[in-house]
Design a protein around this motif. Structure first.
Motif, PDB file in Angstrom:
ATOM      1  N   GLY A 192      -0.787 -12.712   0.540  1.00  0.00           N
ATOM      2  CA  GLY A 192       0.161 -11.602   0.483  1.00  0.00           C
ATOM      3  C   GLY A 192       1.354 -11.989  -0.362  1.00  0.00           C
ATOM      4  N   PHE A 193       1.869 -11.037  -1.132  1.00  0.00           N
ATOM      5  CA  PHE A 193       3.046 -11.290  -1.954  1.00  0.00           C
ATOM      6  C   PHE A 193       4.282 -10.652  -1.307  1.00  0.00           C
ATOM      7  CE2 PHE A 193      -0.581 -11.403  -4.859  1.00  0.00           C
ATOM      8  CZ  PHE A 193      -0.356 -12.610  -5.499  1.00  0.00           C
ATOM      9  N   ALA A 194       5.450 -11.027  -1.822  1.00  0.00           N
ATOM     10  CA  ALA A 194       6.703 -10.552  -1.229  1.00  0.00           C
ATOM     11  C   ALA A 194       6.828  -9.029  -1.291  1.00  0.00           C
ATOM     12  CB  ALA A 194       7.904 -11.199  -1.923  1.00  0.00           C
ATOM     13  N   ASP A 195       6.174  -8.410  -2.270  1.00  0.00           N
ATOM     14  CA  ASP A 195       6.295  -6.954  -2.389  1.00  0.00           C
ATOM     15  C   ASP A 195       5.277  -6.221  -1.524  1.00  0.00           C
ATOM     16  OD1 ASP A 195       3.916  -7.276  -3.712  1.00  0.00           O
ATOM     17  OD2 ASP A 195       4.635  -6.552  -5.652  1.00  0.00           O
ATOM     18  N   GLY A 196       4.566  -6.961  -0.680  1.00  0.00           N
ATOM     19  CA  GLY A 196       3.635  -6.332   0.245  1.00  0.00           C
ATOM     20  C   GLY A 196       2.215  -6.235  -0.277  1.00  0.00           C
ATOM     21  N   GLY A 204       0.712  -6.144   4.947  1.00  0.00           N
ATOM     22  CA  GLY A 204       1.895  -6.208   4.097  1.00  0.00           C
ATOM     23  C   GLY A 204       2.321  -4.829   3.644  1.00  0.00           C
ATOM     24  N   GLY A 205       1.387  -3.883   3.686  1.00  0.00           N
ATOM     25  CA  GLY A 205       1.748  -2.509   3.387  1.00  0.00           C
ATOM     26  C   GLY A 205       1.550  -2.100   1.952  1.00  0.00           C
ATOM     27  N   GLY A 206       1.352  -3.085   1.082  1.00  0.00           N
ATOM     28  CA  GLY A 206       1.291  -2.767  -0.334  1.00  0.00           C
ATOM     29  C   GLY A 206      -0.122  -2.557  -0.826  1.00  0.00           C
ATOM     30  N   TYR A 254       7.001   1.268   9.680  1.00  0.00           N
ATOM     31  CA  TYR A 254       6.069   0.664   8.729  1.00  0.00           C
ATOM     32  C   TYR A 254       5.650   1.656   7.641  1.00  0.00           C
ATOM     33  CZ  TYR A 254       1.808  -1.595   7.002  1.00  0.00           C
ATOM     34  OH  TYR A 254       0.845  -2.146   6.213  1.00  0.00           O
ATOM     35  N   ALA A 309       6.320   0.232  -0.832  1.00  0.00           N
ATOM     36  CA  ALA A 309       5.540  -0.860  -1.415  1.00  0.00           C
ATOM     37  C   ALA A 309       4.484  -0.329  -2.379  1.00  0.00           C
ATOM     38  CB  ALA A 309       4.880  -1.681  -0.305  1.00  0.00           C
ATOM     39  N   LEU A 344      10.750  -7.214  -2.962  1.00  0.00           N
ATOM     40  CA  LEU A 344      10.792  -5.776  -2.679  1.00  0.00           C
ATOM     41  C   LEU A 344      12.094  -5.438  -1.959  1.00  0.00           C
ATOM     42  CD1 LEU A 344       8.078  -3.406  -1.495  1.00  0.00           C
ATOM     43  CD2 LEU A 344      10.162  -3.543  -0.132  1.00  0.00           C
TER      44      LEU A 344
END
Lengths: 416, 147
Positions: free
Chosen positions: A123-127, A170-172, B92, B99, B109
């Motif tokens: 997972g990356f910081a941007d989700g 993560g949501g992205g 969420y 996101a 982000l």
């Protein structure tokens, strides 16, 4: 004794030559070179340690400040190889990750003792995230080869294992496509040997949610020995393995359509990778250091070629507006010059200057065809994320953990 | 007068630590035993309290709780990204939308609306971030305490 020693040396030299010929033969057409020197002992080989890199819009034509390289992947011990272009050069992660859609080779899986293939969720910081199995291959960059390297095959279609919900939490966006990732894969060559390291070798109930085993398609977080984790291929090279150097030219204020440079392996190992006047900044165990801006110190700051702008602080702290068109980037009325001081764990400190221009204007320059900008900024409240603009115009050295640099410094460190 | 009033208690929770998510009551939230098995350290500050949870993988989550028991903020740091679906709860979906609407930006982000602020940054081995609900901040407590 002398006779025998001479024979051994000759044998070694022949072996080295054969190895070199094999590497040459196995990479026909990929432009790799291997040079052997006529060293009297016959034990030292000098290989081509320079891989060309380029900043451009990438294979999906949508990447700003993306740094790309070709990576050659080979079935271990064979000349069955594939050169994958447009791999994103990322100093913020470790390991080779290639989109399954771009890989035509069939590679052996890394499995546990029960023959369950190892899976990874990054997972990356941007989700956003990458999901896929860990497989093994030989990795070639320039004339350097790392053997039997665990790598991630992202979004492999035939595993029958759905992405676990804890991975997508993560949501992205699932970046398992060229359009999503903006690249054919990632070449992770940061400060560490493995992507996770010791944290993932503890008992399975105590490791971060990075690696998974999925018997019966039910995925559980698992611990993974260091050797089976994704590897920074550079430290596995037989030589030039203590780090690397990213060398990119300057970019003018309006940006550039493409920028060409070099990824040079090793630090102080050949005539082309001496530290010279570069200052060494050691990092903490996680790869972070301190950036001081207007007398405020921000720990957890870092350098990352995988971040495509100078991400730092926020518009309130800086007193400049966010963009209206390009959310998340800074849009000052006119270009602003800043300076900040980076301080390594070793106490080394020096200030550096940088500029932030109006991102809405930058992205419209040259009909939107420019990919490289040295003055692109965006918000990252509470720290400095020195992304791609940091790399233009000077040599940036990346020292790998546990590997000795030329002045006796041990990685992880940066030097510039 | 120092703002820090007292360090109240240090608890070692074996198997079922209480686990709260953003915008919900600290006491009413069901625990997620899979996600969190670790040490909880609660401190009381002026106008709010903090539950710091060090999970088994050494990642750290801080929950910021109002005097009424409402979780108004969270922060995290760890080797990998935390499960934001668990941490953000009903918020969420807002985060997810932000996101997924990213254009050109490749890096940390930041989501900043009247309802929700999320800041997520870092890199593999060192992720960190925070989230808070501006309308749930206790009286006379700044968002800066969530860190």
């Amino acid at each position: 004794m002398n006779l025998r020693k001479g024979l051994i040396i000759r044998l070694c030299f022949c072996l080295a030559l054969l190895t070199a010929l094999w590497v040459l033969a196995s990479c026909g057409g990929s432009g790799n070179q291997v040079n052997t020197t006529g060293n009297s002992s016959g034990s030292t080989t000098t290989v081509n340690n320079t891989q060309s890199i380029e900043v451009n819009l990438g294979p999906a034509n949508n990447y700003v400040n993306g740094l790309f390289a070709s990576v050659t992947i080979c079935v271990h011990g064979t000349s069955t190889c594939q050169t994958i272009p447009n791999m994103l050069v990322d100093t913020g992660s470790e390991g080779v990750r290639v989109l399954a859609s771009q890989l035509s080779l069939s590679l052996p899986a890394i499995t546990d003792s029960g023959n369950n293939p190892l899976q990874e969720c990054l997972g990356f910081a941007d989700g956003s995230f990458l999901w896929g199995p860990v497989e093994s291959a030989d990795i070639q960059l320039a004339g350097e080869t790392a053997l039997s390297v665990p790598l991630q095959v992202v979004a492999a279609p035939d595993t029958g294992i759905p992405v676990p919900s804890s991975c997508s939490s993560g949501g992205g966006v699932n970046q398992g496509t060229v359009a999503g990732l903006g690249a054919n894969g990632i070449l992770g060559i940061g400060n560490f040997r493995q992507d996770c390291g010791g944290a993932c070798t503890a008992a399975s109930s105590q490791v971060p949610a990075l690696y998974f085993l999925c018997p019966n398609s039910a995925c559980q977080v698992t611990s993974v020995p260091l050797a089976d984790q994704l590897q920074n291929p550079v430290w596995l090279f037989p030589q030039d393995n203590n780090g690397l150097l990213i060398s990119l030219p300057s970019v003018s204020a309006g940006g550039a359509q493409t920028v060409s440079g070099s990824l040079i392996f090793g630090i102080g190992t050949q005539s082309n990778n001496a530290l010279g006047s570069a200052q060494v900044y050691t990092t903490d165990a996680n790869g972070d250091f301190q950036t001081t801006f207007k007398n405020v110190a921000y720990s957890q700051s870092f350098i990352d070629s995988g971040s495509n702008a100078l991400y730092f602080l926020d518009s309130n702290t800086l007193g400049i507006p966010d963009c209206s068109d390009n959310t998340g980037f800074y849009c000052p009325g006119s270009t602003i010059n800043y300076s900040a001081t980076n301080t390594g764990l070793n106490g080394a400190a020096a200030s550096l200057s940088f500029s932030i221009a109006n991102a809405d204007s930058l992205f419209n320059t040259n009909n939107g065809n420019n990919a490289a900008f040295n003055n692109l900024g965006g918000d990252s409240p509470g720290n400095f994320d020195w992304g791609m603009p940091f790399f233009y115009g000077h040599n940036v050295f990346i020292g790998i953990e546990g590997q000795a640099g030329p002045t006796g410094v041990i990685g992880p460190y940066w030097a510039y | 007068m120092k703002k820090l009033l007292a360090v109240l208690l240090l608890l070692l929770l074996g198997s079922a630590p209480a686990w709260a998510v953003l915008g919900e009551h600290v006491a009413t939230v069901a625990s997620d035993q899979k996600y969190l098995r670790g040490e909880v350290r609660a401190t009381v500050q002026q106008g709010y309290s903090v539950q710091q949870i060090t999970a088994a993988d050494q990642s750290v989550v801080n929950e910021y709780v109002s005097p009424a028991g409402m979780v108004f903020g969270i922060s995290w740091r760890g080797t990998v990204m935390p499960n934001l679906q668990l941490l953000l709860g009903s918020y969420y979906a807002q985060f997810q939308q932000a996101a997924q609407s990213r254009v050109r930006r490749r890096g940390p982000l930041v989501l900043r609306t009247d309802q929700l602020v999320v800041e997520s940054g870092g890199h593999l081995r060192s992720f960190h971030g925070r989230a808070y609900v501006p309308s749930l901040l206790p009286r006379n407590v700044s968002a800066e305490v969530v860190r």
